[in-house]
Design an enzyme around this catalytic site. Sequence first.
Site, PDB file in Angstrom:
ATOM      1  N   ASP A  56       0.059  -3.003 -15.623  1.00 22.13           N
ATOM      2  CA  ASP A  56      -1.069  -2.127 -15.268  1.00 22.13           C
ATOM      3  C   ASP A  56      -2.407  -2.863 -15.307  1.00 22.13           C
ATOM      4  O   ASP A  56      -2.583  -3.810 -16.073  1.00 22.13           O
ATOM      5  CB  ASP A  56      -1.097  -0.935 -16.242  1.00 22.13           C
ATOM      6  CG  ASP A  56      -1.929   0.216 -15.704  1.00 22.13           C
ATOM      7  OD1 ASP A  56      -2.233   0.231 -14.497  1.00 22.13           O
ATOM      8  OD2 ASP A  56      -2.287   1.099 -16.501  1.00 22.13           O
ATOM      9  N   ASN A  99      -4.120  -3.828 -12.298  1.00 19.42           N
ATOM     10  CA  ASN A  99      -4.365  -4.618 -11.080  1.00 19.42           C
ATOM     11  C   ASN A  99      -5.576  -4.100 -10.303  1.00 19.42           C
ATOM     12  O   ASN A  99      -6.390  -4.875  -9.798  1.00 19.42           O
ATOM     13  CB  ASN A  99      -3.154  -4.562 -10.150  1.00 19.42           C
ATOM     14  CG  ASN A  99      -1.914  -5.180 -10.761  1.00 19.42           C
ATOM     15  OD1 ASN A  99      -1.990  -5.847 -11.783  1.00 19.42           O
ATOM     16  ND2 ASN A  99      -0.770  -4.959 -10.135  1.00 19.42           N
ATOM     17  N   GLY A 100      -5.654  -2.772 -10.183  1.00 14.94           N
ATOM     18  CA  GLY A 100      -6.736  -2.166  -9.400  1.00 14.94           C
ATOM     19  C   GLY A 100      -8.097  -2.445 -10.024  1.00 14.94           C
ATOM     20  O   GLY A 100      -9.043  -2.828  -9.322  1.00 14.94           O
ATOM     21  N   ARG A 149      -7.889  -3.282  -3.774  1.00 16.35           N
ATOM     22  CA  ARG A 149      -6.879  -3.132  -4.832  1.00 16.35           C
ATOM     23  C   ARG A 149      -5.652  -4.003  -4.576  1.00 16.35           C
ATOM     24  O   ARG A 149      -5.025  -4.517  -5.501  1.00 16.35           O
ATOM     25  CB  ARG A 149      -6.463  -1.660  -4.961  1.00 16.35           C
ATOM     26  CG  ARG A 149      -7.587  -0.733  -5.433  1.00 16.35           C
ATOM     27  CD  ARG A 149      -7.128   0.714  -5.460  1.00 16.35           C
ATOM     28  NE  ARG A 149      -5.986   0.885  -6.337  1.00 16.35           N
ATOM     29  CZ  ARG A 149      -6.061   1.067  -7.666  1.00 16.35           C
ATOM     30  NH1 ARG A 149      -7.235   1.134  -8.261  1.00 16.35           N
ATOM     31  NH2 ARG A 149      -4.973   1.180  -8.384  1.00 16.35           N
ATOM     32  N   SER A 155       5.957   3.476  -9.922  1.00 15.47           N
ATOM     33  CA  SER A 155       6.472   4.693 -10.552  1.00 15.47           C
ATOM     34  C   SER A 155       6.777   5.730  -9.487  1.00 15.47           C
ATOM     35  O   SER A 155       6.311   5.627  -8.339  1.00 15.47           O
ATOM     36  CB  SER A 155       5.444   5.249 -11.545  1.00 15.47           C
ATOM     37  OG  SER A 155       4.369   5.865 -10.855  1.00 15.47           O
ATOM     38  N   THR A 156       7.528   6.754  -9.872  1.00 20.65           N
ATOM     39  CA  THR A 156       7.826   7.847  -8.939  1.00 20.65           C
ATOM     40  C   THR A 156       6.541   8.593  -8.581  1.00 20.65           C
ATOM     41  O   THR A 156       6.508   9.323  -7.589  1.00 20.65           O
ATOM     42  CB  THR A 156       8.847   8.841  -9.554  1.00 20.65           C
ATOM     43  OG1 THR A 156       8.448   9.149 -10.901  1.00 20.65           O
ATOM     44  CG2 THR A 156      10.248   8.258  -9.600  1.00 20.65           C
ATOM     45  N   ASN A 208       3.539   6.922  -8.132  1.00 18.90           N
ATOM     46  CA  ASN A 208       2.610   6.041  -7.424  1.00 18.90           C
ATOM     47  C   ASN A 208       2.563   6.272  -5.908  1.00 18.90           C
ATOM     48  O   ASN A 208       1.665   5.759  -5.228  1.00 18.90           O
ATOM     49  CB  ASN A 208       2.926   4.561  -7.704  1.00 18.90           C
ATOM     50  CG  ASN A 208       2.532   4.099  -9.099  1.00 18.90           C
ATOM     51  OD1 ASN A 208       3.199   3.260  -9.701  1.00 18.90           O
ATOM     52  ND2 ASN A 208       1.433   4.630  -9.640  1.00 18.90           N
ATOM     53  N   TRP A 209       3.505   7.049  -5.362  1.00 20.57           N
ATOM     54  CA  TRP A 209       3.489   7.325  -3.913  1.00 20.57           C
ATOM     55  C   TRP A 209       2.270   8.124  -3.515  1.00 20.57           C
ATOM     56  O   TRP A 209       1.925   8.193  -2.337  1.00 20.57           O
ATOM     57  CB  TRP A 209       4.748   8.098  -3.500  1.00 20.57           C
ATOM     58  CG  TRP A 209       6.018   7.346  -3.726  1.00 20.57           C
ATOM     59  CD1 TRP A 209       6.858   7.502  -4.796  1.00 20.57           C
ATOM     60  CD2 TRP A 209       6.594   6.318  -2.912  1.00 20.57           C
ATOM     61  NE1 TRP A 209       7.917   6.642  -4.689  1.00 20.57           N
ATOM     62  CE2 TRP A 209       7.785   5.906  -3.536  1.00 20.57           C
ATOM     63  CE3 TRP A 209       6.228   5.711  -1.708  1.00 20.57           C
ATOM     64  CZ2 TRP A 209       8.611   4.910  -2.999  1.00 20.57           C
ATOM     65  CZ3 TRP A 209       7.053   4.733  -1.181  1.00 20.57           C
ATOM     66  CH2 TRP A 209       8.221   4.334  -1.818  1.00 20.57           C
ATOM     67  N   ARG A 216      -0.580   5.009 -23.078  1.00 21.29           N
ATOM     68  CA  ARG A 216       0.362   6.070 -22.706  1.00 21.29           C
ATOM     69  C   ARG A 216       1.590   5.423 -22.071  1.00 21.29           C
ATOM     70  O   ARG A 216       1.584   4.249 -21.711  1.00 21.29           O
ATOM     71  CB  ARG A 216      -0.290   7.061 -21.745  1.00 21.29           C
ATOM     72  CG  ARG A 216      -0.875   6.433 -20.499  1.00 21.29           C
ATOM     73  CD  ARG A 216      -1.439   7.502 -19.546  1.00 21.29           C
ATOM     74  NE  ARG A 216      -2.221   6.907 -18.491  1.00 21.29           N
ATOM     75  CZ  ARG A 216      -3.573   6.915 -18.438  1.00 21.29           C
ATOM     76  NH1 ARG A 216      -4.276   7.507 -19.380  1.00 21.29           N
ATOM     77  NH2 ARG A 216      -4.206   6.327 -17.431  1.00 21.29           N
ATOM     78  N   SER A 221       3.336   6.779 -19.280  1.00 19.24           N
ATOM     79  CA  SER A 221       3.391   6.959 -17.828  1.00 19.24           C
ATOM     80  C   SER A 221       4.830   6.941 -17.300  1.00 19.24           C
ATOM     81  O   SER A 221       5.120   6.314 -16.280  1.00 19.24           O
ATOM     82  CB  SER A 221       2.525   5.904 -17.118  1.00 19.24           C
ATOM     83  OG  SER A 221       1.191   5.985 -17.566  1.00 19.24           O
TER      84      SER A 221
HETATM   85  C1  IPE Z   1       2.099   2.962 -14.483  1.00 16.31           C
HETATM   86  O1  IPE Z   1       0.766   2.715 -14.188  1.00 16.31           O
HETATM   87  C2  IPE Z   1       2.979   2.529 -13.360  1.00 16.31           C
HETATM   88  C3  IPE Z   1       3.042   1.092 -13.102  1.00 16.31           C
HETATM   89  C4  IPE Z   1       2.342   0.162 -13.681  1.00 16.31           C
HETATM   90  C5  IPE Z   1       3.971   0.706 -12.105  1.00 16.31           C
HETATM   91  P1  IPE Z   1      -0.180   3.825 -13.530  1.00 16.31           P
HETATM   92  O2  IPE Z   1      -1.481   3.159 -13.319  1.00 16.31           O
HETATM   93  O3  IPE Z   1       0.481   4.424 -12.371  1.00 16.31           O
HETATM   94  O4  IPE Z   1      -0.258   4.907 -14.691  1.00 16.31           O
HETATM   95  P2  IPE Z   1      -1.372   5.987 -14.999  1.00 16.31           P
HETATM   96  O5  IPE Z   1      -1.621   6.760 -13.725  1.00 16.31           O
HETATM   97  O6  IPE Z   1      -2.600   5.260 -15.445  1.00 16.31           O
HETATM   98  O7  IPE Z   1      -0.804   6.815 -16.092  1.00 16.31           O
HETATM   99  C1  IPE Z   2      -0.590  -1.249 -11.771  1.00 20.25           C
HETATM  100  O1  IPE Z   2      -1.933  -1.460 -11.550  1.00 20.25           O
HETATM  101  C2  IPE Z   2       0.249  -1.481 -10.554  1.00 20.25           C
HETATM  102  C3  IPE Z   2       0.854  -0.267 -10.005  1.00 20.25           C
HETATM  103  C4  IPE Z   2       0.763   0.927 -10.471  1.00 20.25           C
HETATM  104  C5  IPE Z   2       1.645  -0.447  -8.812  1.00 20.25           C
HETATM  105  P1  IPE Z   2      -2.861  -0.263 -11.082  1.00 20.25           P
HETATM  106  O2  IPE Z   2      -2.914  -0.285  -9.603  1.00 20.25           O
HETATM  107  O3  IPE Z   2      -2.441   1.008 -11.694  1.00 20.25           O
HETATM  108  O4  IPE Z   2      -4.243  -0.738 -11.686  1.00 20.25           O
HETATM  109  P2  IPE Z   2      -5.361   0.195 -12.271  1.00 20.25           P
HETATM  110  O5  IPE Z   2      -4.746   1.001 -13.368  1.00 20.25           O
HETATM  111  O6  IPE Z   2      -5.855   1.060 -11.146  1.00 20.25           O
HETATM  112  O7  IPE Z   2      -6.396  -0.750 -12.771  1.00 20.25           O
HETATM  113 MG    MG Z   3      -2.948   1.865 -13.454  1.00 16.86          MG
END
Ligand code: IPE
Ligand code: IPE
Ligand code: MG
Length: 233
Positions: free
Chosen positions: A10, A12-13, A23, A55-56, A58-59, A186, A188
């Site tokens: 987590d 990356n964004g 992102r 994750s399920t 993330n779509w 958390r 997630s």
């Molecule tokens: C969890 O991260 C899923 C992955 C890293 C693949 P998210 O960024 O989707 O989780 P939340 O939304 O912060 O709980």
């Molecule tokens: C985790 O990084 C990667 C995936 C969920 C695929 P995020 O994309 O959730 O990064 P943040 O949480 O927005 O920084």
């Molecule tokens: Mg994230």
Amino acid sequence: MPRHIAVTMDGNGRWAKKRGLPRSAGHAVGAETFRTIATYCKDIGVQYFTVYALSTENWKRPKEEVDALMELFRKYLREAAETMAERGVAVRVLGNCTPLPDDIKALIGETERIADTLGEGAATASLCINYGGRNEITNAARRVAERVRAGTLDPKDITEETIGAELYTAHLPDPDLIIRPSGEIRLSNFLLWQSAYAEYYFTPILWPDFTTRDLDDAIDDFNRRSRRFGGVK
Ligand code: IPE
Ligand code: IPE
Ligand code: MG
């Protein structure tokens, strides 16, 4: 050394946002971090390394971000198919593959086929794609119910092992250490069943910045814990 380490990749964004980049650039660097850490795990003797990649839930992200992630999965799976045998790391994908593009499904099939040919000595790197802990347990419950309906399983014979054997992780030991970078504290929906006695490690470092030193720190922390599994020590 923990036998099985899992990571929620987590941050990356936020890593990209801090640099004024899209992102997807964060995901690309995060994929590099995954390669580095997976190789390092194998080198230091961690037998199982599992990462949460999609994750399920993330779509619901913008289509261009989901597409960029699919492109990274494609690239990684192609590369894994070519280098897995030489590196001695069996790459496996955990999750519901049904909604993935057909070419990615084919790559997953190919990867699994090669992974099956690797011997006992190989380490395992598992990529959780379209993975959700609740979805996994729900599917397991459905399959167990089908066996009951078919008359091949008596409800009184349903044990924790019956459920465990229906999960994507049936072939893996439970994770010893679960790391979540990026400052979020958390789960997630990651490894809900399997984490019953896992040690959690939370760090504010964003995944693209995560280094082998950070993994060492997490392992040192793990080694200072007293795992009691409900008993007395
Ligand atoms: C969890 O991260 C899923 C992955 C890293 C693949 P998210 O960024 O989707 O989780 P939340 O939304 O912060 O709980
Ligand atoms: C985790 O990084 C990667 C995936 C969920 C695929 P995020 O994309 O959730 O990064 P943040 O949480 O927005 O920084
Ligand atoms: Mg994230």
